[in-house]
Enzyme design. Sequence first.
Site: not given
Ligand code: AMP
Length: 272
Positions: A28, A144, A176
């Site tokens: 993030h 996504q 994650s």
């Molecule tokens: P989330 O809070 O998991 O819904 O993720 C929010 C944003 O952060 C989304 O655009 C995800 O694709 C991105 N994101 C989450 N984990 C990662 C990661 N390990 N590397 C790059 N982007 C990420």
Amino acid sequence: MQAHANLCRKNGKTIVLVPTMGYFHAGHLALMREGRKRGDELVVSIYVNPMQFCAGEDFETYPRDLERDLELARQEDADTVFMPDNREMYPEGFETRIDLEKLPNHLCGPCRPGHFRGVAVIVAKLFNIVKPHTAVFGAKDFQQLQIIRRMALDLNFDVDIIGHPVVREADELAMSSRNSYMTPEQRAFAPALHQALKKGQVLLDMGVIDADKIIRAASEIIGGRPDVCIDYVAICDPDTLEDMKLIDRPALMAAAVKIGDTRLIDNIMLNP
Ligand code: AMP
């Protein structure tokens, strides 16, 4: 938020949006850093969107830590953190849906019916509320990202969609918020997911271009444990997400597995 966005635009500022569900990790923060470079007003949204969780998924237990998130967003120099609540986002009578015809039929779509509809609806709402010039999404959620690109194009959202590469732990597990669910033992095994994908490139480099063979070899690396369930291992066209049989051009290799109750996804590009 809309009034604030209008004011920013009136003052000639460019707005960048980083949509998230919170419980920040370095992935993030990397998106925020990318966003910070790309505009004047950096808006980070934190919203655990009920519409994108399927029945039986972890909506109730999704990890949350708003205070820590706010501090981290501050450290990344975010100007605004937008944290709507469910009643604001889905007031009584809400009934609009956004469905794509083909992209959700692949990869995570069949395992998570309705998930991408929920994603499309919330991102469309965020675009209309935050009015960003640019929005940053992670390539960890590759499907996504493609769905949002398609939706923005199809529905004429005047927003530049930026994809950011996957951010990984030292052992290459994709970061994650859900990684926190795993037991130490499961966490120790989890990098096998990325190792399985990397095996794809190794085999390709050795001249194996049959996608099924590569998928079988990768599945052996992640399967075989009683607490592991493979949702899919796929090799597909990066634009349409349709399966590829022969890897004669750059391809996306993607996988989703459940380790215990934790669902992990990852992907890499395969280059022949
Ligand atoms: P989330 O809070 O998991 O819904 O993720 C929010 C944003 O952060 C989304 O655009 C995800 O694709 C991105 N994101 C989450 N984990 C990662 C990661 N390990 N590397 C790059 N982007 C990420």
